[in-house]
Scaffold this active site. Structure first.
Site, short mmCIF file in Angstrom:
data_model
loop_
_atom_site.label_atom_id
_atom_site.label_comp_id
_atom_site.label_asym_id
_atom_site.label_seq_id
_atom_site.Cartn_x
_atom_site.Cartn_y
_atom_site.Cartn_z
N SER A 254 -16.66 -43.97 -4.18
CA SER A 254 -16.01 -42.94 -5.00
C SER A 254 -14.51 -43.06 -4.90
CB SER A 254 -16.43 -41.56 -4.51
OG SER A 254 -15.97 -41.41 -3.17
N LYS A 255 -13.89 -42.66 -5.99
CA LYS A 255 -12.43 -42.72 -6.13
C LYS A 255 -11.70 -42.08 -4.96
CE LYS A 255 -11.40 -41.02 -10.31
NZ LYS A 255 -11.22 -41.06 -11.70
N ARG A 256 -12.27 -40.96 -4.46
CA ARG A 256 -11.57 -40.22 -3.42
C ARG A 256 -11.46 -41.02 -2.13
NH1 ARG A 256 -13.75 -36.06 -1.14
NH2 ARG A 256 -15.73 -36.45 -2.18
N LYS A 257 -12.44 -41.88 -1.90
CA LYS A 257 -12.47 -42.57 -0.61
C LYS A 257 -12.14 -44.04 -0.70
CE LYS A 257 -15.69 -39.30 1.27
NZ LYS A 257 -17.08 -39.03 1.55
N ASN A 258 -12.16 -44.56 -1.89
CA ASN A 258 -12.01 -46.01 -2.05
C ASN A 258 -11.51 -46.28 -3.47
OD1 ASN A 258 -13.56 -48.06 -0.05
ND2 ASN A 258 -13.06 -48.99 -1.98
#
Ligand code: GLU
Length: 503
Positions: A254-258
């Site tokens: 996911s964008k938030r983590k990677n």
């Protein structure tokens, strides 16, 4: 007769192109390749609400950048075109209506309000939401009357109420679904647009797709697709569900983590070879303990049965290592050319590059690629090779004791007897070079000769030299620095520091 293997990806142009799209494309391409088949690209843009202007072109550009080429697609055409669902709208309605005629689908006139109430009631009773079959048994006359009255409708698939639907997944074995749990899905929406399910199945069939290799997240859709193939009396393709890429905490990437956008990886200066190689390691082993390979090698050796299902973690550290390996393998000139935009971004070079600048850049790239993980890192860690005007660091309250000490030592080093003598002697030797160009061996020999003639330890001699050549207490290897910046800039740096600090 065996059908010719045809695989595809079918991305929706809903935003930045995702690393998952490249991942799935890679495995589809390799599978088609080893089976003597073809890989095609289809754009699934039926969902106008999620459509993002320009996103389709970026999909072409980024997949093209990675060398993930397709044989047919919206941009190049092909005999099964058009390859953009928005250009195929006229097809889907007829197929949906054909299913109605065959009794496999039905008109549903339920209002939004009724469906919302139904969902709320199901929720309150702790039941899974789903259509209750209200319009399944309307008679032909009732349907005709409603149509004639201009009532709004959707077309739904008539799912069998009993029995099971089985996905024979090559990697996962049989996945069994109870039919009574599968909703009477909408095929054609009120506005006449097809749903993903209908358009996807109709197109895969008409485009001769034999193997649908897609991410695990589509598993819940697959029994619906299998039922659609049955209803149409079409041979279903083989379904293969690839593992999902994961964040380091094992959740879905996911964008938030990677970072997930392919554009990010391109802008960050990952090589296409590095990214492709890394994706080829996700849930897959090349065999023979080989971790570094090219796209061609991957394609040649591909075996889908080597895909492992344990969620592959998208680990940027590993990607950095893989990318570093490919930067080392790459032709130096090519790598230098690829790094130009990154040097430009740092402001180290202008739009055009002189021959001399280019030769300096080549030396920098050759040195830096040994330990950098991206092209961007090569550029951003190269300041010392470009900046000829600098000062010794100021001592600030934020510095810890060790830093204060080493910085103070820098000031004393350029002022004491040994320091002054070292700088003077070294400058003298450099001045004697007949050309600006100094080879790495010559740079090394000059520094060694200075050290020998001064007769002190390397710390005593190199520290003042490093101070006047870089302004830093540590960092850049002096041999390479002198080799890279050459005679004139070495002397200019020394002279400017002599003046600045009254050495
Ligand atoms: N349009 C779907 C997507 O965005 C296609 C899924 C599939 O491969 O069937 O990925």
């Amino acid at each position: 007769m065996e059908r010719k293997v045809r695989t595809r990806i079918a991305p929706s142009p809903t935003g930045d192109p995702h690393v998952g799209t490249a991942y799935i494309a890679l495995f589809n391409i390799a599978f088609a390749h080893v089976n003597g088949g073809e890989f095609i690209l289809r754009i699934e843009d039926t969902d106008q609400n999620r459509y993002t202007e320009g996103s389709e072109q970026v999909i072409f550009d980024t997949l093209g950048w990675l060398g993930l080429d397709w044989k047919e697609g919206p941009d190049i055409g092909g005999e099964y075109g058009p390859y953009r669902q928005s250009e195929r709208f006229h097809i889907y309605g007829d197929y949906a209506k054909k299913l109605v005629e065959d009794g496999e689908a039905y008109y549903c006139f339920c209002s939004e309000e009724r469906l919302t109430n139904l969902r709320d009631r199901q929720k309150a009773m702790g039941k899974a939401p789903g259509y209750d079959g209200h319009c399944r048994s309307l008679s032909k006359e009732e349907v005709d009357a409603k149509l004639a009255a201009g009532e709004e409708y959707v077309i739904r698939l008539r799912m069998p109420y009993d029995g099971t639907t089985v996905i024979h997944d090559r990697l996962r074995g049989d996945i069994v679904f109870d039919n009574d749990k599968i909703d009477d899905q909408v095929l054609l929406k009120g506005d006449g647009f097809p749903t993903y399910h209908l358009a996807n199945v109709v197109d895969d069939h008409l485009m001769g797709i034999t193997h649908v290799i897609r991410a695990e997240e589509w598993i819940p859709s697959t029994p619906k697709h299998i039922q659609l193939y049955r209803a149409f009396k079409w041979e279903a393709p083989e379904f293969i569900h690839m593992p999902l890429l994961r964040n380091s905490d094992k959740t879905k990437i996911s964008k938030r983590k990677n970072p997930v956008s392919l554009i990010w990886y391109k802008n960050e200066g990952y090589l296409k070879e590095g990214l492709i190689n890394f994706l080829g390691l996700m849930g897959y082993s090349f065999g023979e303990n080989k971790e570094i390979f090219t796209l061609d090698e991957f394609k040649e050796n591909f075996n889908i049965d080597r895909v492992a299902l344990g969620g592959p973690v998208f680990d940027l550290v590993k990607l950095g290592w893989v990318n570093n390996q490919h930067m080392r393998l790459k032709d130096l000139k090519e790598l230098t050319d690829l790094s130009l935009p990154f040097f430009r971004e740092c402001g180290y070079i202008g739009e055009t590059v002189t021959e001399k600048e280019y030769s300096t850049l080549t030396k920098i790239v050759e040195l830096q690629r040994e330990f950098c993980t991206t092209l961007k890192e090569i550029a951003t860690t190269s300041e010392v090779y470009f900046k000829d005007e600098f000062s010794l660091p100021e001592i600030t309250p934020e510095m810890d004791k060790k830093e204060i000490k080493s910085t103070e030592r820098l000031y004393t080093a350029i002022k004491d007897e040994i320091g002054k003598k070292s700088i003077e002697l070294f400058a003298e030797k450099i001045k004697n070079f007949p050309t600006d160009e100094i080879s790495l061996e010559e740079a090394k020999a000059t520094l060694h000769a200075t050290l020998d003639e001064i007769g002190e330890g390397p710390g005593k001699v190199y520290m003042p030299l490093r101070a006047v050549l870089t302004g830093l207490t540590k960092g850049a290897d002096l041999y390479n620095l002198v080799f890279i910046i050459g005679r004139d800039r070495t002397l200019a740096r020394i002279n400017s520091m002599i003046k600045k600090y009254n050495i």
